[in-house]
Design a protein around this motif. Structure first.
Motif, short mmCIF file in Angstrom:
data_model
loop_
_atom_site.label_atom_id
_atom_site.label_comp_id
_atom_site.label_asym_id
_atom_site.label_seq_id
_atom_site.Cartn_x
_atom_site.Cartn_y
_atom_site.Cartn_z
N GLY A 1 -27.37 -5.10 -21.18
CA GLY A 1 -27.12 -6.48 -21.58
C GLY A 1 -28.17 -7.29 -23.07
N SER A 2 -28.03 -6.17 -24.29
CA SER A 2 -29.11 -6.29 -24.82
C SER A 2 -28.90 -7.07 -25.38
N SER B 1 -44.36 -7.30 -17.62
CA SER B 1 -44.83 -6.27 -17.51
C SER B 1 -43.33 -5.85 -17.65
N VAL B 2 -42.82 -4.30 -18.78
CA VAL B 2 -41.16 -4.49 -18.53
C VAL B 2 -41.57 -2.31 -19.15
N PRO B 3 -40.66 -2.24 -18.51
CA PRO B 3 -40.43 -0.83 -19.14
C PRO B 3 -39.89 -0.76 -20.93
N ASP B 4 -40.57 0.31 -21.31
CA ASP B 4 -40.40 0.20 -23.10
C ASP B 4 -39.25 1.16 -23.82
N ALA C 1 -35.38 -1.36 -25.30
CA ALA C 1 -34.49 -2.50 -25.68
C ALA C 1 -34.59 -4.03 -25.17
N ALA C 2 -34.04 -3.32 -23.92
CA ALA C 2 -33.90 -4.30 -22.05
C ALA C 2 -34.94 -4.73 -22.57
N GLY C 3 -36.48 -4.30 -21.77
CA GLY C 3 -37.43 -4.62 -21.62
C GLY C 3 -38.21 -5.27 -22.68
N GLU C 4 -38.19 -5.14 -24.60
CA GLU C 4 -38.21 -5.56 -25.58
C GLU C 4 -37.06 -7.28 -25.29
N ALA D 1 -41.95 -9.54 -14.64
CA ALA D 1 -41.70 -8.32 -14.92
C ALA D 1 -40.43 -8.12 -15.20
N PHE D 2 -39.80 -7.49 -15.95
CA PHE D 2 -38.68 -7.02 -15.98
C PHE D 2 -38.75 -5.38 -15.08
N TYR D 3 -37.90 -5.15 -14.02
CA TYR D 3 -37.35 -3.71 -13.41
C TYR D 3 -36.22 -3.46 -12.86
N SER D 4 -35.77 -2.66 -12.82
CA SER D 4 -34.40 -2.51 -12.06
C SER D 4 -34.09 -0.80 -11.42
N GLY D 5 -33.14 -0.97 -10.66
CA GLY D 5 -32.80 0.05 -9.93
C GLY D 5 -34.43 1.07 -9.72
#
Ligand code: BEZ
Length: 407
Positions: free
Chosen positions: A141-142, A183-186, A188-191, A239-243
């Protein structure tokens, strides 16, 4: 298929659309792209998805959603048999680069679909653009690829990463609290999630007091991240996390006692149907925003859920919907070109495709080259003894602004 589709364009209408789009895009040569194209024989479609790593389940669901739709068509569109050629991109732009070359240059696919990670899409963007290969992206989704890094060769059938956090930022400020930690993974999608949530949450009177970035793709031991969140004293976490990363995060959030302490909100992937059974009670009460829910009440969703269960032997999730909708877009696109795969004709055919999806009304927006669809505020609650994302509110249609003005 219980769909209301626009009737196929007449040849004359099509030529008008194709001509005006070519002018609007100011792309000399787009309609005379030199890649081989044909209107007969097997229609080869390259499917580039992760079948291993933290997003493997997403790749599996997207594939099965596509297969379900094509099976209902007898695996044929505009008189051409469909051949899906799948490749495992992992979550690795270098691997994806090799696989896309194989699909395009050796297998000679007509176009490519799939791609889950925004990092992989960024790595392939110039390949699609420079080689004039159409990519119908069914997940990644960038935001940049609907904005500064937009190319006529990449269209999204999924979403942009701006959408879910934008909707949650406003909703959380109005319904949950006034201070938030993200809280996001580091990657592009997290940003994208940080920027979008911060913009709408702040505009609605909230304040983001801290941002936590965790290692991607594998978070490792979640304990230090939970301790950090616990110490913030914020009203809520976004938070954004998936899978499998979503399973790790939500279970740790519960096991470290945070679920009793600070409400957890997020982009809906964090508690989607692909991860809910493994998360179990740890997910109960998590609020999220997304463009679909299992319990969404419309005839297309009812039919889709029944058909998907019969096909895959398990409940549908949002990624299966994305695969199904991608196949529907491919169907409509190729009907409009009468099976011709010349890239300029395919692109011209995409503008304005709309249908009733299991997610509700779906329209491809030519400006952002991504769907317009509804957003729903959801809450994980038991329904007939099974945890589901119950819909709290239909937040109405959303379309990416096509620039960075709103986060
Ligand atoms: C992304 O990388 O854009 C993405 C990955 C998983 C779920 C949603 C978005």
């Amino acid at each position: 298929m219980n769909k209301q589709r626009k009737s196929a364009l007449s040849r004359r209408q099509f030529l008008q659309v194709a001509g005006s789009t070519a002018v609007a895009l100011s792309l000399p040569g787009i309609l005379s792209a030199c890649r081989p194209s044909s209107a007969s024989g097997a229609l080869k479609i390259g499917v580039l998805l992760p079948y291993s790593g933290i997003y493997a389940v997403l790749g599996e669901s997207i594939t099965q959603g596509m297969q379900l739709y094509f099976e209902a068509l007898g695996n044929e569109i505009a008189g051409r048999p469909i051949e899906l050629i799948t490749e495992d991109s992992k979550i690795n732009p270098d691997v994806a680069q090799q696989k896309v070359r194989k699909l395009v240059e050796q297998d000679e696919v007509a176009f490519v679909t799939g791609i889950v990670s925004s990092g992989v899409l960024a790595g392939l963007r110039d390949y699609f653009h420079d080689n004039q290969v159409l990519c119908l992206c069914s997940n990644a989704g960038s935001n940049a690829h609907s904005r500064a890094a937009k190319t006529p060769y990449i269209w999204r059938t999924s979403f942009t990463n701006w959408m879910a956090p934008h909707a949650m930022g406003t909703w959380a400020a109005q319904n949950v609290g006034r201070t938030a930690v993200i809280s996001v993974p580091d990657y592009a999608a997290g940003e994208n999630n940080v920027t979008s949530f911060t913009h709408s949450f702040t505009a609605a009177g909230g304040e983001v007091v801290a941002v936590q970035r965790t290692p991607f793709p594998n978070m490792g031991d979640p304990a230090p991240f939970m301790a950090e969140l616990s110490a913030t004293g914020a009203d809520l976490i976004y938070a954004f996390y998936s899978g499998s990363a979503a399973v790790t995060f939500v279970k740790a959030y519960h096991d470290f006692g945070l679920a009793q302490q600070i409400p957890l909100t997020g982009a809906g992937f964090i508690v989607e149907e692909d991860v809910l059974p493994e998360q179990g009670a740890a997910a109960q009460g998590v609020k999220s925003t997304l463009f679909w829910s299992y319990v969404l009440d419309n005839p297309q969703n009812a039919q889709f859920k029944t058909d998907f269960h019969a096909f895959a032997g398990r409940d549908a999730d949002v990624f299966a919907v994305q695969g199904y909708d991608t196949a529907c877009v491919i169907d409509e696109m190729l009907k409009r070109t009468e099976g011709d795969t010349a890239v300029g004709q395919l692109i011209a055919a995409l503008d304005g495709i709309q249908f009733d999806s299991p997610r509700g009304p779906f329209r491809l927006d030519a400006h952002s080259q991504a769907p317009e669809h509804n957003m729903y505020a959801r809450d994980v609650q038991p329904v007939d003894g099974v945890l589901r994302n119950v819909i709290l509110e239909n937040l109405g249609p959303i379309v990416d602004p096509g620039d960075d003005s709103m986060g």
